[in-house]
Design a protein around this motif. Structure first.
Motif, PDB file in Angstrom:
ATOM      1  N   ASN A  15     -41.613  -2.614  13.371  1.00 52.32           N
ATOM      2  CA  ASN A  15     -40.498  -2.094  14.262  1.00 52.32           C
ATOM      3  C   ASN A  15     -39.550  -1.491  13.440  1.00 52.32           C
ATOM      4  N   SER A  16     -38.996  -2.414  12.724  1.00 52.48           N
ATOM      5  CA  SER A  16     -37.855  -1.960  11.709  1.00 52.48           C
ATOM      6  C   SER A  16     -37.991  -0.864  10.650  1.00 52.48           C
ATOM      7  N   GLU A  17     -39.350  -0.882  10.227  1.00 55.17           N
ATOM      8  CA  GLU A  17     -39.658  -0.129   9.291  1.00 55.17           C
ATOM      9  C   GLU A  17     -39.689   1.666  10.147  1.00 55.17           C
ATOM     10  N   ARG A  18     -40.376   1.356  11.257  1.00 52.82           N
ATOM     11  CA  ARG A  18     -40.297   2.753  12.174  1.00 52.82           C
ATOM     12  C   ARG A  18     -38.887   3.164  12.381  1.00 52.82           C
ATOM     13  N   SER A  19     -37.844   2.392  12.809  1.00 49.91           N
ATOM     14  CA  SER A  19     -36.664   2.751  12.810  1.00 49.91           C
ATOM     15  C   SER A  19     -35.992   3.406  11.664  1.00 49.91           C
ATOM     16  N   ASP A  20     -36.295   2.715  10.314  1.00 55.81           N
ATOM     17  CA  ASP A  20     -35.999   3.130   9.145  1.00 55.81           C
ATOM     18  C   ASP A  20     -36.268   4.486   8.705  1.00 55.81           C
ATOM     19  N   ALA A  21     -37.760   4.899   9.172  1.00 50.27           N
ATOM     20  CA  ALA A  21     -38.425   5.956   9.102  1.00 50.27           C
ATOM     21  C   ALA A  21     -37.462   7.147   9.641  1.00 50.27           C
ATOM     22  N   THR A  22     -37.386   7.014  10.882  1.00 47.50           N
ATOM     23  CA  THR A  22     -36.515   7.801  11.783  1.00 47.50           C
ATOM     24  C   THR A  22     -35.081   8.232  11.156  1.00 47.50           C
ATOM     25  N   LYS A  23     -34.343   7.012  11.027  1.00 47.24           N
ATOM     26  CA  LYS A  23     -33.233   7.084  10.325  1.00 47.24           C
ATOM     27  C   LYS A  23     -33.101   7.885   9.045  1.00 47.24           C
ATOM     28  N   LYS A  24     -33.898   7.606   8.097  1.00 49.84           N
ATOM     29  CA  LYS A  24     -34.257   8.388   6.982  1.00 49.84           C
ATOM     30  C   LYS A  24     -34.388  10.022   7.053  1.00 49.84           C
ATOM     31  N   TYR A  25     -35.233  10.260   8.286  1.00 48.19           N
ATOM     32  CA  TYR A  25     -35.474  11.797   8.329  1.00 48.19           C
ATOM     33  C   TYR A  25     -34.446  12.449   9.023  1.00 48.19           C
ATOM     34  N   ILE A  26     -33.460  11.627   9.921  1.00 54.45           N
ATOM     35  CA  ILE A  26     -32.338  12.271  10.489  1.00 54.45           C
ATOM     36  C   ILE A  26     -31.275  12.681   9.456  1.00 54.45           C
ATOM     37  N   GLU A  27     -31.188  11.605   8.474  1.00 52.63           N
ATOM     38  CA  GLU A  27     -30.321  11.975   7.319  1.00 52.63           C
ATOM     39  C   GLU A  27     -30.856  13.154   6.511  1.00 52.63           C
ATOM     40  N   LEU A  28     -32.039  13.052   6.208  1.00 53.30           N
ATOM     41  CA  LEU A  28     -32.695  14.418   5.538  1.00 53.30           C
ATOM     42  C   LEU A  28     -32.669  15.726   6.293  1.00 53.30           C
ATOM     43  N   LEU A  94     -40.662  16.404   0.412  1.00 48.41           N
ATOM     44  CA  LEU A  94     -42.215  16.501   0.405  1.00 48.41           C
ATOM     45  C   LEU A  94     -42.975  15.084  -0.140  1.00 48.41           C
ATOM     46  N   ASP A  95     -42.423  14.365  -1.040  1.00 44.15           N
ATOM     47  CA  ASP A  95     -42.711  13.011  -1.191  1.00 44.15           C
ATOM     48  C   ASP A  95     -42.443  12.097  -0.165  1.00 44.15           C
ATOM     49  N   MET A  96     -41.558  12.219   0.754  1.00 44.97           N
ATOM     50  CA  MET A  96     -41.411  11.283   1.816  1.00 44.97           C
ATOM     51  C   MET A  96     -42.536  11.832   2.718  1.00 44.97           C
ATOM     52  N   PHE A  97     -42.744  13.034   3.173  1.00 44.76           N
ATOM     53  CA  PHE A  97     -43.530  13.379   4.072  1.00 44.76           C
ATOM     54  C   PHE A  97     -44.948  12.826   3.766  1.00 44.76           C
ATOM     55  N   ARG A  98     -45.619  13.204   2.463  1.00 44.54           N
ATOM     56  CA  ARG A  98     -46.960  12.633   2.021  1.00 44.54           C
ATOM     57  C   ARG A  98     -46.796  10.972   2.507  1.00 44.54           C
TER      58      ARG A  98
END
Length: 128
Positions: A15-28, A94-98
């Motif tokens: 669950n924490s990895e999921r929320s990090d991914a979202t936060k990471k992409y909101i920042e991006l 692009l690295d993040m997307f992959r």
């Protein structure tokens, strides 16, 4: 027997990895949007990007001149180059997307704001 506590830890980690991914992409998206609009060759401009969900990222594009092909033709000719760019392109985004196996959506509008085409690339499309 500690198997239950290990299982709970695994679930929490997930669950924490999921929320990090979202936060990471909101920042991006925030960082990318600060550089918008971005004109591209072939009469297209990227207006903004959006972290839609934990596994979807969206580009909003506008034609800066009237498209000369049908939307079907445009999708047919644009999908492969976009997939190749996602697969082989250089850049942190692009690295993040992959790495995160994101679905990347490209929405194209005409100059009058009407929807012209939408191209959805799933990891199956670009991680070949």
């Amino acid at each position: 027997d500690n198997s239950n506590s290990t299982e709970a830890t695994e679930i929490n980690k997930d669950n924490s990895e999921r929320s990090d991914a979202t936060k990471k992409y909101i920042e991006l998206a925030k960082k990318t949007n600060s550089q918008m609009p971005m004109p591209l060759p072939m009469g297209i401009r990227i207006d903004k990007v959006e972290a839609v969900s934990k596994n979807k990222y969206k580009y909003y594009c506008t034609f800066t001149k009237e498209p000369v092909v049908s939307s079907e033709e445009f999708i047919k000719t644009a999908k492969l180059p976009l997939a190749v760019a996602l697969r082989e392109g250089k850049g942190d985004d692009l690295d993040m997307f992959r790495e995160d196996k994101m679905t990347v959506i490209y929405t194209y509008r005409k100059m009058d704001g009407s929807l012209f085409a939408e191209i959805v690339l799933t990891p199956e499309d670009y991680l070949k």
